[in-house]
Design a protein around this motif. Structure first.
Motif, PDB file in Angstrom:
ATOM      1  N   GLU A 104       0.825  -1.209   0.000  1.00 56.51           N
ATOM      2  CA  GLU A 104       0.000   0.000   0.000  1.00 56.51           C
ATOM      3  C   GLU A 104       0.865   1.267   0.000  1.00 56.51           C
ATOM      4  N   ARG A 107       2.157   1.904  -3.462  1.00 57.22           N
ATOM      5  CA  ARG A 107       1.111   2.465  -4.327  1.00 57.22           C
ATOM      6  C   ARG A 107       0.895   3.954  -4.041  1.00 57.22           C
ATOM      7  N   ASN A 111       1.581   6.816  -6.754  1.00 57.93           N
ATOM      8  CA  ASN A 111       0.432   7.684  -7.084  1.00 57.93           C
ATOM      9  C   ASN A 111       0.040   7.545  -8.547  1.00 57.93           C
ATOM     10  N   ALA A 112      -0.097   6.288  -8.998  1.00 55.86           N
ATOM     11  CA  ALA A 112      -0.496   6.066 -10.388  1.00 55.86           C
ATOM     12  C   ALA A 112      -1.929   6.522 -10.640  1.00 55.86           C
ATOM     13  N   GLU A 113      -2.764   6.574  -9.588  1.00 55.21           N
ATOM     14  CA  GLU A 113      -4.160   7.006  -9.758  1.00 55.21           C
ATOM     15  C   GLU A 113      -4.311   8.530  -9.735  1.00 55.21           C
ATOM     16  N   ARG A 114      -3.202   9.259  -9.574  1.00 53.04           N
ATOM     17  CA  ARG A 114      -3.234  10.735  -9.565  1.00 53.04           C
ATOM     18  C   ARG A 114      -4.136  11.265  -8.454  1.00 53.04           C
ATOM     19  N   ARG A 115      -3.993  10.723  -7.258  1.00 51.34           N
ATOM     20  CA  ARG A 115      -4.793  11.211  -6.138  1.00 51.34           C
ATOM     21  C   ARG A 115      -4.213  12.523  -5.612  1.00 51.34           C
ATOM     22  N   THR A 116      -5.056  13.301  -4.962  1.00 52.77           N
ATOM     23  CA  THR A 116      -4.623  14.550  -4.351  1.00 52.77           C
ATOM     24  C   THR A 116      -3.844  14.247  -3.066  1.00 52.77           C
ATOM     25  N   GLU A 119      -6.198  12.979  -0.345  1.00 53.01           N
ATOM     26  CA  GLU A 119      -6.654  11.599  -0.491  1.00 53.01           C
ATOM     27  C   GLU A 119      -5.546  10.616  -0.102  1.00 53.01           C
ATOM     28  N   ARG A 120      -4.313  10.915  -0.517  1.00 53.73           N
ATOM     29  CA  ARG A 120      -3.200  10.031  -0.151  1.00 53.73           C
ATOM     30  C   ARG A 120      -2.974  10.037   1.362  1.00 53.73           C
TER      31      ARG A 120
END
Length: 358
Positions: A104, A107, A111-116, A119-120
């Motif tokens: 986790e 991941r 930050n492959a999902e481009r979270r702010t 959020e991270r």
């Protein structure tokens, strides 16, 4: 071919119908756990699960204590098997948590999902608040798990003493001690690795989140009330530059000329003191010679501290380990409770062990 594979998967228990639909199938729980273990995508278990393991271990420890007191060989064998399985469950669950948290964290960093950043931070904060902090409190030195493992350590030592003449059972108690040492080492290592992975990321994302929140609040104030409402001049005072006392070129050249021809004096020599001699380590020959001059000690640790007052705590513990390895004879507990053994700035806490020479 596809129908044959499908039917074999159902017969072997790899898949089962989903509870919400008859035409959809899902992996059974054991197969899913195996695949998650191979892919290092284990589910995180909470500290409450570990607390349940500890409660079960305490119950079986009580059964082991009764079996040792009654010298019941059959009950002791069955309880030792249960304790081994429970310790392995705690160890496997700890390793699965470590792999899951590491995955986790990787991941979140990628930050492959481009979270702010917020959020991270929420993801990492959940790991910290719901898993790591309760687990760290549970594994603390003065908490439930440490007390349970200390009691189990004492029972295994008593069991080896009680079944000394029963060779196979005596070896089983020894294996239990080895499993317990491995459990302590690996659980502490897993927790230390998880904290090393999560702590820097937690504090970094927390700082980023605070910066983003502060910037958002500043933009809101500037949009609603204008830039002067931020009071930037009072919050961020800027330094001013003023020319004052300029040195002339002639004085500057004369000063530089003196600097060029300056010869510093020789520094005073640094006195080198004579290092204090390091006390000699307590080797096997020294221990054997000391024991030959005195009767067998009733408290091995107290005898070592009194007999070798110049030794370091590390040397004392190493020599104490020689006694526990039955080098000079059998050792047994002299009493049930622990004693405190002050040694300079260090204080040991241990059950007094009596030496019974061969």
């Amino acid at each position: 071919m596809a129908e044959y594979v499908f039917s074999r998967l159902r017969e072997l228990g790899f898949i089962e119908p989903a509870p919400d639909a008859s035409a959809r199938f899902e992996l059974t729980r054991p197969v899913e756990a195996l695949l998650r273990h191979l892919l290092r995508e284990q589910h995180l278990s909470s500290a409450a699960v570990t607390q349940g393991y500890i409660n079960d271990l305490e119950l079986t420890s009580e059964q082991l204590e009764q079996a040792v007191q009654r010298r019941s060989r059959g009950v002791a064998i069955r309880v030792l098997d249960e304790i081994a399985a429970q310790m392995d469950r705690i160890r496997y669950d700890s390793r699965a948590n470590r792999d899951s948290i590491t995955t986790e964290v990787v991941r979140v960093r990628a930050n492959a999902e481009r979270r702010t950043p917020r959020e991270r931070f929420e993801i990492v904060n959940r790991l910290w608040e719901h898993h790591l902090r309760p687990l760290r409190d549970l594994l603390d030195v003065d908490q439930a798990m440490e007390r349970c493992l200390d009691r189990l350590t004492r029972l295994l030592v008593e069991g080896r003493t009680a079944f000394l003449s029963d060779g196979p059972l005596y070896q089983e108690f020894g294996r239990g001690q080895a499993r317990l040492v491995r459990l302590r080492r690996e659980v502490a290592e897993d927790l230390r690795e998880c904290l090393a992975e999560v702590t820097p990321l937690y504090h970094g994302l927390q700082q980023d989140t605070l910066i983003v929140r502060g910037a958002s609040e500043a933009l809101r104030i500037a949009r609603m009330d204008g830039v002067p409402a931020l009071c930037l001049a009072q919050r961020f005072p800027l330094s001013t530059f003023r020319r004052e006392g300029i040195v002339g070129d002639g004085k500057l050249q004369a000063y530089l000329h003196e600097v060029v021809h300056y010869e510093p004096p020789r520094p005073a020599p640094i006195p080198v003191g004579i290092p204090a001699p390091r006390p000699q380590p307590i080797d096997l020959a020294t221990l054997r010679s000391a024991l030959s001059d005195e009767p067998a000690p009733d408290d091995c640790l107290a005898w070592l501290i009194q007999r070798f007052p110049e030794a370091t705590p590390t040397d004392i513990l190493r020599a104490y380990g020689v006694f526990l390895e039955r080098t000079f004879g059998r050792v047994e507990a002299a009493q049930d409770g622990e004693n405190a053994y002050p040694m300079g700035k260090v204080t040991f806490h241990a059950i007094p062990m009596r030496l019974i020479p061969r």
